[in-house]
Design a protein around this motif. Structure first.
Motif, short mmCIF file in Angstrom:
data_model
loop_
_atom_site.label_atom_id
_atom_site.label_comp_id
_atom_site.label_asym_id
_atom_site.label_seq_id
_atom_site.Cartn_x
_atom_site.Cartn_y
_atom_site.Cartn_z
N MET A 1 -1.94 3.63 -6.16
CA MET A 1 -1.36 2.38 -6.64
C MET A 1 -0.71 1.66 -5.47
SD MET A 1 0.41 3.18 -10.20
CE MET A 1 -0.56 2.68 -11.55
N SER A 2 -0.80 0.40 -5.54
CA SER A 2 -0.21 -0.37 -4.45
C SER A 2 1.26 -0.60 -4.69
CB SER A 2 -0.93 -1.70 -4.31
OG SER A 2 -0.53 -2.56 -5.34
N ASN A 3 1.96 -0.96 -3.65
CA ASN A 3 3.39 -1.27 -3.76
C ASN A 3 3.62 -2.45 -4.68
OD1 ASN A 3 4.02 0.74 -1.95
ND2 ASN A 3 3.93 -0.64 -0.21
N ARG A 4 2.77 -3.44 -4.59
CA ARG A 4 3.00 -4.68 -5.35
C ARG A 4 2.84 -4.47 -6.84
NH1 ARG A 4 1.73 -4.09 -0.27
NH2 ARG A 4 2.25 -5.79 1.08
N SER A 5 1.86 -3.68 -7.28
CA SER A 5 1.62 -3.54 -8.71
C SER A 5 2.64 -2.63 -9.39
CB SER A 5 0.21 -3.00 -8.97
OG SER A 5 0.09 -1.68 -8.48
N PRO A 31 3.69 0.74 3.42
CA PRO A 31 4.05 -0.68 3.51
C PRO A 31 3.67 -1.30 4.85
CG PRO A 31 6.01 0.69 3.71
CD PRO A 31 4.87 1.61 3.37
N ALA A 32 3.30 -0.50 5.84
CA ALA A 32 2.90 -1.05 7.14
C ALA A 32 1.47 -1.58 7.14
CB ALA A 32 3.06 0.02 8.23
N LEU A 33 0.72 -1.32 6.07
CA LEU A 33 -0.65 -1.85 6.00
C LEU A 33 -0.59 -3.37 5.87
CD1 LEU A 33 -2.29 0.61 3.46
CD2 LEU A 33 -2.70 0.51 5.93
N PRO A 81 -0.94 12.92 5.15
CA PRO A 81 0.32 12.85 5.92
C PRO A 81 1.19 11.69 5.44
CG PRO A 81 -1.57 13.05 7.38
CD PRO A 81 -2.11 12.80 6.00
N VAL A 82 2.49 11.93 5.41
CA VAL A 82 3.40 10.88 4.97
C VAL A 82 3.42 9.74 5.98
CG1 VAL A 82 4.84 12.46 3.65
CG2 VAL A 82 5.43 11.97 6.03
N TRP A 83 3.74 8.55 5.52
CA TRP A 83 3.77 7.38 6.39
C TRP A 83 5.15 7.12 6.97
CZ3 TRP A 83 7.05 4.34 3.68
CH2 TRP A 83 6.98 4.35 2.28
#
Length: 119
Positions: A1-5, A31-33, A81-83
């Protein structure tokens, strides 16, 4: 799922790493994408999920479709891996009540109960 949705549907942890569904933490996208990359990856994820739904009777196709989902989720940062870079562990899929977010979530629930009772 994306951050925005997820931002309007499910509560996000204060650090922005997870959203909570039915008391369980789910890792959010990195969120850096950049927006274009994120949108392409979300489109691929949705197509891969559709492929899973449409391949229920065909085990070989189901396996390939699930691999597509996994690749898209890795690329989004929701798996693998975590971002974040501060050394904190990944709590993906953990029950929020058993994590460092337990107090935050219980306070959030208390506020929601008040809001529901007020209506």
């Amino acid at each position: 799922m994306s951050n925005r949705s997820t931002s309007t549907q499910y509560p996000s942890t204060p650090d922005g790493r997870y959203f909570v569904v039915r008391g369980r933490l789910w890792r959010k996208s990195n969120p850096a994408l950049d927006e274009e990359t994120r949108a392409q990856l979300v489109k691929e994820l949705m197509a891969a999920r559709a492929a899973v739904r449409h391949s229920k009777e065909e085990p070989g196709k189901m396996t390939l479709a699930r691999r597509r989902v996994d690749r898209a989720k890795f690329a989004l940062g929701e798996r693998g891996p975590v971002w974040w870079r501060d050394g904190e562990p990944d709590l993906n899929r953990h029950l929020v009540k058993n994590t460092v977010y337990a107090r935050w979530f219980s306070q959030l629930q208390e506020h929601r109960d008040i809001d529901i009772d007020a209506e």
